[in-house]
Design a protein around this motif. Sequence first.
Motif, short mmCIF file in Angstrom:
data_model
loop_
_atom_site.label_atom_id
_atom_site.label_comp_id
_atom_site.label_asym_id
_atom_site.label_seq_id
_atom_site.Cartn_x
_atom_site.Cartn_y
_atom_site.Cartn_z
N UNK A 1 -10.25 -10.95 0.19
CA UNK A 1 -11.48 -10.23 0.53
C UNK A 1 -11.15 -9.03 1.40
N UNK A 2 -11.84 -7.91 1.14
CA UNK A 2 -11.76 -6.78 2.07
C UNK A 2 -13.04 -6.85 2.88
N UNK A 3 -12.91 -7.16 4.16
CA UNK A 3 -14.12 -7.37 4.97
C UNK A 3 -14.83 -6.06 5.25
N UNK A 4 -14.10 -5.12 5.85
CA UNK A 4 -14.70 -3.81 6.10
C UNK A 4 -13.60 -2.84 6.45
N UNK B 1 -8.20 -9.32 -5.18
CA UNK B 1 -7.60 -10.03 -6.30
C UNK B 1 -6.19 -9.57 -6.63
N UNK B 2 -5.76 -8.39 -6.10
CA UNK B 2 -4.40 -7.92 -6.39
C UNK B 2 -3.37 -8.82 -5.72
N UNK B 3 -2.19 -8.86 -6.35
CA UNK B 3 -1.10 -9.68 -5.81
C UNK B 3 0.04 -8.80 -5.31
N UNK C 1 -8.25 -1.40 7.25
CA UNK C 1 -9.36 -2.32 7.01
C UNK C 1 -8.97 -3.74 7.39
N UNK C 2 -9.98 -4.56 7.57
CA UNK C 2 -9.75 -5.97 7.83
C UNK C 2 -9.75 -6.69 6.48
N UNK C 3 -8.64 -7.37 6.19
CA UNK C 3 -8.44 -7.96 4.86
C UNK C 3 -8.00 -9.41 5.01
N UNK C 4 -8.51 -10.30 4.15
CA UNK C 4 -7.97 -11.67 4.21
C UNK C 4 -7.13 -11.98 2.98
N UNK C 5 -6.10 -12.79 3.22
CA UNK C 5 -5.09 -13.07 2.20
C UNK C 5 -4.95 -14.56 1.94
N UNK D 1 -18.48 -1.04 4.40
CA UNK D 1 -18.13 -1.98 3.34
C UNK D 1 -17.44 -1.20 2.24
N UNK D 2 -16.29 -1.66 1.81
CA UNK D 2 -15.59 -0.97 0.72
C UNK D 2 -15.09 -2.01 -0.28
N UNK D 3 -14.85 -1.56 -1.51
CA UNK D 3 -14.36 -2.49 -2.52
C UNK D 3 -12.86 -2.33 -2.73
N UNK D 4 -12.30 -1.23 -2.21
CA UNK D 4 -10.86 -1.06 -2.31
C UNK D 4 -10.35 -0.24 -1.13
#
Lengths: 299, 415
Positions: free
Chosen positions: B349-352, B331-333, B374-378, B364-367
């Motif tokens: 989303x932070x996938x892993x 959710x951060x910008x 990590x694999x992250x989608x934007x 699995x991480x939340x931050x």
Amino acid sequence: MTEKLLINALENEAIYIFREVAAQFEKPVLLFSGGKDSITLVRLAQKAFYPAKIPFPLMHIDTGHNFPETIEFRDKLVNELGLELIVRNVQDSIDQGKVKEESGRYSSRNVLQTTTLLDAIEEFKFDACIGGARRDEEKARAKERIFSVRDDFGQWDEKNQRPELFDMLNGQIELGQNVRVFPISNWTELDVWTYIENEDLEIPSIYFAHKRDIFMRDGLIWSASEHVYKDEEEEVEERMVRFRTVGDMSCTAAVDSYATTIQEVVAEIRDSSISERGARIDDKRSEAAMEKRKQQGYF
Amino acid sequence: MEVLKIATAGSVDDGKSTLIGRLLYDTKSLTDDKLEAIEKSSKKKGYDYLDFSLATDGLVAEREQGITIDVAHIYFSTATRSYIIADTPGHVEYTRNMVTGASTSQVAIILIDARHGVIEQTYRHFFINNLLRIKDVIVAVNKMDLVNFSEERYNEIKADFEKLVEKSDYEDQHITYIPVSALKGDNVVEKSTVMTWFNGETLLDHLEKLDTVNIYNRGKMRFPVQYVIRPKTEEFHDFRGYAGKVYGGEINVGDEVVVLPSETKTRIKEIFFNGKKYQSAARRSSISISLENNVNVSRGDMIVKANELPRMEKTFTAKVCWMCSKPLLVGSKYVLQHGVNKVLAKVNEIHHKIETDFSGVDTQVSNLQINDIASVSFQLNKPIFFDAFKEHRTNGAFILIDPQTNNTSGVGFIE
């Protein structure tokens, strides 16, 4: 039309950096000392914006102790290229009581420049100051970024530098901050000299061998001048010398040389076994001298 | 002059600085005054050998701690070419510096202490070089003098490393193994007179023979517009030049091109460099071009060849290496800078989290904390024009800038 463009990696990198400065900042300035590094910068800036003019002014922080040959050269270059030049004087900072002139054997105005520079940055609201520092000059410079953020006090926080990845340059700053930009970060002294030779650039005459009144101290050749402190017993003699850098007269030592052409200078540098800053008296003060000055806002 | 950039990675005591010092010393790149400073300092510390590490460790804090804490750049040259070493620290908490150093390098040297062999750190160093798509990797098995220059020990370590290479998915990567003693100078610049069992080249010989043209990962031609040049002088009254650097491939006068995001088709009219016109320009050259049609082009736009369109999307997934002490949250910008183009990005989303030890464990991480990968989608506010990082080392990377601090907080490699 010329065929295929051959590339010089360092030149292309520098041109790229100049364009990033023009695009990312409101009020850039090119810090010009009249030395070989800043002459190289001017040439690169011309190339970066051709056929338009260089879209920012030059600024010289004049210690008043410069070699007269350098000042003469500076004014000629600015005239010929139709550039805008701003000059701010260390003498004014002294007269205003902002800095105190050093005294004694190793006195120099080199450190005093910092105050004059920071005042000028504030006066003109410059947000990017382009300089000719190179990472090979000195150990503390080896960690300097290409876009180096300075806080409101002009200070360098070497432990908290922005990482620079690939060739992406992040020039985002807050009001009051400014960025020091070093387009020839990755050049060595020899690279600069070779470039000057290839581009056929004019440089101040003191870079070439000439007869000069000098005296010896600590194994270094000092220029005998009213601006340089000299003990009674230190004897003045005439010698063929040249300078490898053109800092203040009080902190720039000469080297023995008979190199009177750029080709001879390049050949001499290639064989030389003393590093360029080895002839800078200000760095000999202590091993961590440069780093300390940088933290205080020195270029 | 050709320039080759080398990233070095190694743990604190692998002797990395000594290796670099040795390279400088044996290529006669250390000047008298630097050598004098090293001798003086070595004596002060009571060493009976030259402490070359002093040639590279720049900052006061480091001299006190005796370790390298940031990326330092070291320069030397031979008759063949100039070299720039990005000396990056090897300890685990400084992944960010290693990634930074590797991002501008074409070659990597991974140092292994012959006494300790392949350790977890080695995994991480190799992983990062893979992540950054470094094409040529040199595995320098150092401190051979401390294992009696044993061929058996060297082969053991080589075999261990080869097992690691099997786990890599980077097929074009070229790996070279060299047994060295940086302290004694074996196989760095001079061939070892003791390890006669080793038939390969010395470290410097290997570097000297690398082809600096082919070592760059090729890709499709990308021309991101950096700056619009409008002289507004008599001579160049209507001139509009687009300044930028050529990435991936060559650009030629007459090439049919597409300007993104407008998708306008036109042709390259002229290629300029310092007032001269050229027929073509190679990749990595900083040129300006003019176009045949009057197209509206501004900074951040991209010019590509008509049959080589990149992906143009507002959402994607990337491997992110986090470089900031303030964690990355869903959710951060951020401001996303892709080359010279800036857009706004939201973390979807932070996938892993990806372990850098090739264990294949995805947590699995939340931050994301500093040095995490990590694999992250934007989700972006505007599309960018990109290629997958594996296909294009420049057009597949971006940085994330924290809008509150303006710091470069992370780097991403688009999948």
